[in-house]
Design a protein around this motif. Structure first.
Motif, PDB file in Angstrom:
ATOM      1  N   GLY A   1      13.078 -73.302 -28.325  1.00 25.86           N
ATOM      2  CA  GLY A   1      12.327 -72.123 -28.759  1.00 25.86           C
ATOM      3  C   GLY A   1      12.008 -72.192 -30.235  1.00 25.86           C
ATOM      4  N   SER A   2      11.132 -71.329 -30.695  1.00 27.02           N
ATOM      5  CA  SER A   2      10.749 -71.358 -32.111  1.00 27.02           C
ATOM      6  C   SER A   2      11.850 -70.797 -33.013  1.00 27.02           C
ATOM      7  CB  SER A   2       9.469 -70.546 -32.328  1.00 27.02           C
ATOM      8  OG  SER A   2       9.682 -69.204 -31.975  1.00 27.02           O
ATOM      9  N   HIS A   3      12.783 -70.073 -32.426  1.00 24.40           N
ATOM     10  CA  HIS A   3      13.851 -69.418 -33.188  1.00 24.40           C
ATOM     11  C   HIS A   3      15.223 -70.021 -32.889  1.00 24.40           C
ATOM     12  CE1 HIS A   3      16.764 -66.123 -33.980  1.00 24.40           C
ATOM     13  NE2 HIS A   3      15.900 -65.685 -34.868  1.00 24.40           N
ATOM     14  N   THR A   4      15.458 -70.320 -31.605  1.00 26.05           N
ATOM     15  CA  THR A   4      16.775 -70.783 -31.162  1.00 26.05           C
ATOM     16  C   THR A   4      16.625 -71.901 -30.131  1.00 26.05           C
ATOM     17  OG1 THR A   4      17.566 -68.500 -31.388  1.00 26.05           O
ATOM     18  CG2 THR A   4      18.967 -69.986 -30.138  1.00 26.05           C
TER      19      THR A   4
ATOM     20  N   LYS B   1      18.323 -73.652 -27.012  1.00 23.10           N
ATOM     21  CA  LYS B   1      19.319 -73.289 -26.000  1.00 23.10           C
ATOM     22  C   LYS B   1      19.567 -74.472 -25.068  1.00 23.10           C
ATOM     23  CE  LYS B   1      16.473 -70.200 -26.040  1.00 23.10           C
ATOM     24  NZ  LYS B   1      15.418 -69.870 -27.075  1.00 23.10           N
TER      25      LYS B   1
ATOM     26  N   GLY C   1      10.607 -63.755 -26.358  1.00 29.41           N
ATOM     27  CA  GLY C   1      11.301 -64.602 -27.329  1.00 29.41           C
ATOM     28  C   GLY C   1      11.123 -64.080 -28.735  1.00 29.41           C
ATOM     29  N   ALA C   2      10.992 -65.007 -29.679  1.00 27.17           N
ATOM     30  CA  ALA C   2      10.821 -64.622 -31.080  1.00 27.17           C
ATOM     31  C   ALA C   2       9.339 -64.496 -31.417  1.00 27.17           C
ATOM     32  CB  ALA C   2      11.473 -65.669 -31.969  1.00 27.17           C
ATOM     33  N   SER C   3       8.541 -65.446 -30.941  1.00 28.49           N
ATOM     34  CA  SER C   3       7.136 -65.422 -31.343  1.00 28.49           C
ATOM     35  C   SER C   3       6.178 -65.258 -30.177  1.00 28.49           C
ATOM     36  CB  SER C   3       6.798 -66.707 -32.097  1.00 28.49           C
ATOM     37  OG  SER C   3       7.090 -67.815 -31.282  1.00 28.49           O
ATOM     38  N   LYS C   4       6.693 -65.324 -28.963  1.00 26.60           N
ATOM     39  CA  LYS C   4       5.788 -65.152 -27.832  1.00 26.60           C
ATOM     40  C   LYS C   4       6.524 -64.584 -26.619  1.00 26.60           C
ATOM     41  CE  LYS C   4       6.678 -69.369 -25.484  1.00 26.60           C
ATOM     42  NZ  LYS C   4       8.084 -69.191 -25.516  1.00 26.60           N
TER      43      LYS C   4
ATOM     44  N   GLU D   1      16.892 -59.027 -39.894  1.00 29.87           N
ATOM     45  CA  GLU D   1      17.289 -59.668 -38.630  1.00 29.87           C
ATOM     46  C   GLU D   1      18.697 -59.176 -38.227  1.00 29.87           C
ATOM     47  OE1 GLU D   1      15.247 -61.899 -36.989  1.00 29.87           O
ATOM     48  OE2 GLU D   1      16.656 -62.826 -35.600  1.00 29.87           O
TER      49      GLU D   1
ATOM     50  N   LYS E   1      18.633 -55.537 -37.123  1.00 31.72           N
ATOM     51  CA  LYS E   1      17.921 -55.450 -35.833  1.00 31.72           C
ATOM     52  C   LYS E   1      18.879 -55.750 -34.687  1.00 31.72           C
ATOM     53  CE  LYS E   1      15.419 -58.928 -34.160  1.00 31.72           C
ATOM     54  NZ  LYS E   1      14.316 -59.888 -33.938  1.00 31.72           N
TER      55      LYS E   1
ATOM     56  N   GLY F   1      14.988 -63.538 -22.427  1.00 34.06           N
ATOM     57  CA  GLY F   1      14.657 -63.955 -23.793  1.00 34.06           C
ATOM     58  C   GLY F   1      15.522 -63.170 -24.771  1.00 34.06           C
ATOM     59  N   GLY F   2      15.706 -63.714 -25.960  1.00 28.72           N
ATOM     60  CA  GLY F   2      16.578 -63.086 -26.952  1.00 28.72           C
ATOM     61  C   GLY F   2      16.220 -61.635 -27.240  1.00 28.72           C
ATOM     62  N   THR F   3      14.933 -61.357 -27.298  1.00 28.00           N
ATOM     63  CA  THR F   3      14.520 -59.998 -27.662  1.00 28.00           C
ATOM     64  C   THR F   3      14.801 -58.988 -26.546  1.00 28.00           C
ATOM     65  OG1 THR F   3      12.938 -60.906 -29.212  1.00 28.00           O
ATOM     66  CG2 THR F   3      12.522 -58.651 -28.486  1.00 28.00           C
TER      67      THR F   3
ATOM     68  N   MET G   1      17.485 -58.524 -25.353  1.00 29.64           N
ATOM     69  CA  MET G   1      18.836 -58.007 -25.610  1.00 29.64           C
ATOM     70  C   MET G   1      18.809 -56.818 -26.575  1.00 29.64           C
ATOM     71  SD  MET G   1      20.969 -61.569 -25.403  1.00 29.64           S
ATOM     72  CE  MET G   1      20.606 -62.238 -26.965  1.00 29.64           C
TER      73      MET G   1
ATOM     74  N   GLN H   1      19.107 -64.512 -22.843  1.00 29.30           N
ATOM     75  CA  GLN H   1      18.459 -65.462 -23.756  1.00 29.30           C
ATOM     76  C   GLN H   1      18.473 -66.883 -23.175  1.00 29.30           C
ATOM     77  OE1 GLN H   1      20.283 -65.699 -27.655  1.00 29.30           O
ATOM     78  NE2 GLN H   1      18.438 -66.513 -28.601  1.00 29.30           N
TER      79      GLN H   1
HETATM   80  N1  LIG Z   1      21.018 -58.866 -29.582  1.00 29.13           N
HETATM   81  C1  LIG Z   1      19.749 -58.964 -29.942  1.00 29.13           C
HETATM   82  N2  LIG Z   1      18.985 -57.854 -30.084  1.00 29.13           N
HETATM   83  C2  LIG Z   1      17.696 -57.955 -30.435  1.00 29.13           C
HETATM   84  N3  LIG Z   1      17.049 -59.099 -30.694  1.00 29.13           N
HETATM   85  C3  LIG Z   1      17.759 -60.224 -30.565  1.00 29.13           C
HETATM   86  C4  LIG Z   1      19.128 -60.227 -30.189  1.00 29.13           C
HETATM   87  N4  LIG Z   1      19.576 -61.503 -30.167  1.00 29.13           N
HETATM   88  C5  LIG Z   1      18.522 -62.268 -30.508  1.00 29.13           C
HETATM   89  N5  LIG Z   1      17.430 -61.512 -30.760  1.00 29.13           N
HETATM   90  C6  LIG Z   1      16.089 -61.964 -31.139  1.00 29.13           C
HETATM   91  O1  LIG Z   1      15.625 -62.812 -30.116  1.00 29.13           O
HETATM   92  C7  LIG Z   1      14.713 -63.779 -30.653  1.00 29.13           C
HETATM   93  C8  LIG Z   1      15.169 -65.142 -30.200  1.00 29.13           C
HETATM   94  O2  LIG Z   1      15.077 -65.179 -28.806  1.00 29.13           O
HETATM   95  P1  LIG Z   1      14.774 -66.507 -27.998  1.00 29.13           P
HETATM   96  O3  LIG Z   1      15.876 -67.475 -28.220  1.00 29.13           O
HETATM   97  O4  LIG Z   1      14.459 -66.120 -26.605  1.00 29.13           O
HETATM   98  O5  LIG Z   1      13.478 -67.010 -28.769  1.00 29.13           O
HETATM   99  P2  LIG Z   1      12.855 -68.454 -28.811  1.00 29.13           P
HETATM  100  O6  LIG Z   1      12.891 -69.033 -27.435  1.00 29.13           O
HETATM  101  O7  LIG Z   1      13.478 -69.252 -29.887  1.00 29.13           O
HETATM  102  O8  LIG Z   1      11.372 -68.084 -29.249  1.00 29.13           O
HETATM  103  P3  LIG Z   1       9.967 -68.339 -28.548  1.00 29.13           P
HETATM  104  O9  LIG Z   1      10.168 -68.503 -27.087  1.00 29.13           O
HETATM  105  O10 LIG Z   1       9.160 -67.128 -28.884  1.00 29.13           O
HETATM  106  O11 LIG Z   1       9.438 -69.575 -29.214  1.00 29.13           O
HETATM  107  C9  LIG Z   1      14.757 -63.612 -32.162  1.00 29.13           C
HETATM  108  O12 LIG Z   1      13.635 -62.886 -32.591  1.00 29.13           O
HETATM  109  C10 LIG Z   1      16.052 -62.809 -32.379  1.00 29.13           C
HETATM  110  O13 LIG Z   1      15.962 -62.007 -33.520  1.00 29.13           O
END
Ligand SMILES: Nc1ncnc2c1ncn2[C@@H]1O[C@H](COP(=O)(O)OP(=O)(O)OP(=O)(O)O)[C@@H](O)[C@H]1O
Ligand SMILES: [Mg+2]
Length: 357
Positions: A23-26, A28, A200-203, A243, A246, A298-300, A302, A344
């Motif tokens: 992912g763009s943020h994490t 996994k 997710g974070a950006s999409k 962050e 949030k 997805g992380g968001t 949560m 996530q």
């Molecule tokens: N407990 C939580 N509450 C709210 N937001 C959260 C929580 N934990 C993580 N996030 C948010 O979730 C996002 C990361 O989620 P995820 O790992 O699904 O993204 P990603 O796969 O990296 O991104 P993308 O798919 O958009 O490229 C981040 O914006 C983070 O701030």
């Protein structure tokens, strides 16, 4: 169900794979053992990426991503070397189209001609694949298929990254289809149509699934980064602090109220976008395809209260997707921790059940 497979980098012999969601943020990673209803979660882990390392589904800083993934793998020590990952973004086109009846072989031959109508890139620059959704039995009824085209450059970028950390790329899938696999892992084949939304974070990827098959898919430019930025703007906090509040909240009552306001505003925006996509689908679907419930991942997803918010905004019961539902974790994995991060990990879990072949 026919599994989607963009790139046949493997021999036809079903074997489990390590799920790697970049992912763009994490990042996994999930490793499962067993099969069918007998799976165990063997390894699960995540690692943050610095901003800008992966943008719009493209790996901008190969070495940085490589290092973060390498570190995560050295902590996890997974036993599987064959890995699956998935891509999304502007370089992947997923289109539901209708084609006249053809055998699979004829379909493969005709696909390039079909793809040229829908793909905004040079055909020689993309890998093309398809999956038959529905074949109409009447004479010349034809078939509905999902046409998938992905830029070779991006697919190769992801495959190279896996190779760079000593993994063997087995399947390069598309986020949308992977999410459907994660849903299947949790619930098996569900009769009722459901909306799956990975935020997710950006999409955000939205899928409508019926009996284990995706019947509609849409990528949206909404995600948690948007919320972090809105919190920064409203409160003057820096990115890191925005962050943190949030995710974990704050004891400062004034700040907490400000954040609640921003969360409401942004959730409302998301609700509207998602509602629009569902309405668009419904305008050309038959009533038995209308979804009756929503699963968010997805992380968001949560984010506190998002389930209730979406239930109200969409008028459909909304729950978080726990892809590990009913699966035993290995001894060294804390069950509470696993449950808390499971939404996530949905895409990584969907990838982990991709047996190549
Ligand atoms: N407990 C939580 N509450 C709210 N937001 C959260 C929580 N934990 C993580 N996030 C948010 O979730 C996002 C990361 O989620 P995820 O790992 O699904 O993204 P990603 O796969 O990296 O991104 P993308 O798919 O958009 O490229 C981040 O914006 C983070 O701030
Ligand atoms: Mg993601």
């Amino acid at each position: 169900m026919k599994k989607f497979n963009l790139k046949e980098l493997f021999k036809k012999k079903p074997q489990s794979t390590l799920g790697v969601d970049l992912g763009s943020h994490t990042i996994k990673v999930v490793e499962l053992t067993g099969n069918g209803g007998q799976r165990r979660v063997k390894k699960v882990g995540r690692a943050l990426l610095p901003q800008g390392a992966i943008v719009d589904g493209s790996i901008k800083e190969h070495d940085v991503v490589l290092e973060v993934l390498e570190h995560l793998l050295s902590n996890l020590q997974p036993s599987l070397k064959r890995a699956s990952t998935s891509i999304s973004g502007y370089s992947v086109i997923v289109k539901r189209i209708h084609v006249p009846y053809m055998t699979e072989k004829e379909m493969e031959e005709n696909l390039i001609i079909e793809a040229e109508k829908y793909v905004p890139f040079e055909i020689s620059d993309v890998y093309i694949d398809f999956s038959v959704l529905k074949t109409y039995p009447e004479e010349n009824g034809g078939s509905d298929i999902f046409l998938v085209a992905a830029k070779k450059e991006i697919v190769d970028e992801y495959a190279n990254l896996l190779e760079g950390v000593g993994l063997t790329p087995a399947v390069i899938d598309v986020d949308a289809f992977t999410l459907v696999n994660a849903f299947e892992l949790a619930f098996g084949e569900v009769e009722e149509p459901a909306v799956l939304i990975d935020i997710g974070a950006s999409k955000t990827n939205l899928n409508i699934v019926k009996k284990g098959m995706p019947i509609f898919t849409r990528d949206m430019n909404i995600g948690g980064e948007q919320l972090t930025e809105a919190i920064q703007e409203a409160t003057g906090l820096n990115r890191e602090d925005a962050e943190t509040v949030k995710i974990s909240g704050t004891k400062d009552k004034v700040l907490a109220r400000e954040i609640t306001g921003v969360v409401q505003e942004i959730s409302e925006l998301w609700g509207k976008e998602i509602k629009k996509a569902i309405s668009f689908f419904k305008s050309s679907a038959s009533p038995e395809e209308f979804p009756t419930c929503v699963f968010i991942s997805g992380g968001t997803s949560m984010l506190k209260g998002l389930e209730d918010y979406f239930s109200d905004a969409l008028g459909l019961e909304t729950r978080r997707l726990n892809a590990f539902a009913g699966q035993e974790p290995d001894r060294d994995i804390d069950e509470k921790y696993l449950q808390s991060i499971s939404p996530q990990m949905a895409i990584a879990s969907g990838l982990a059940i991709r047996s190549a072949g």
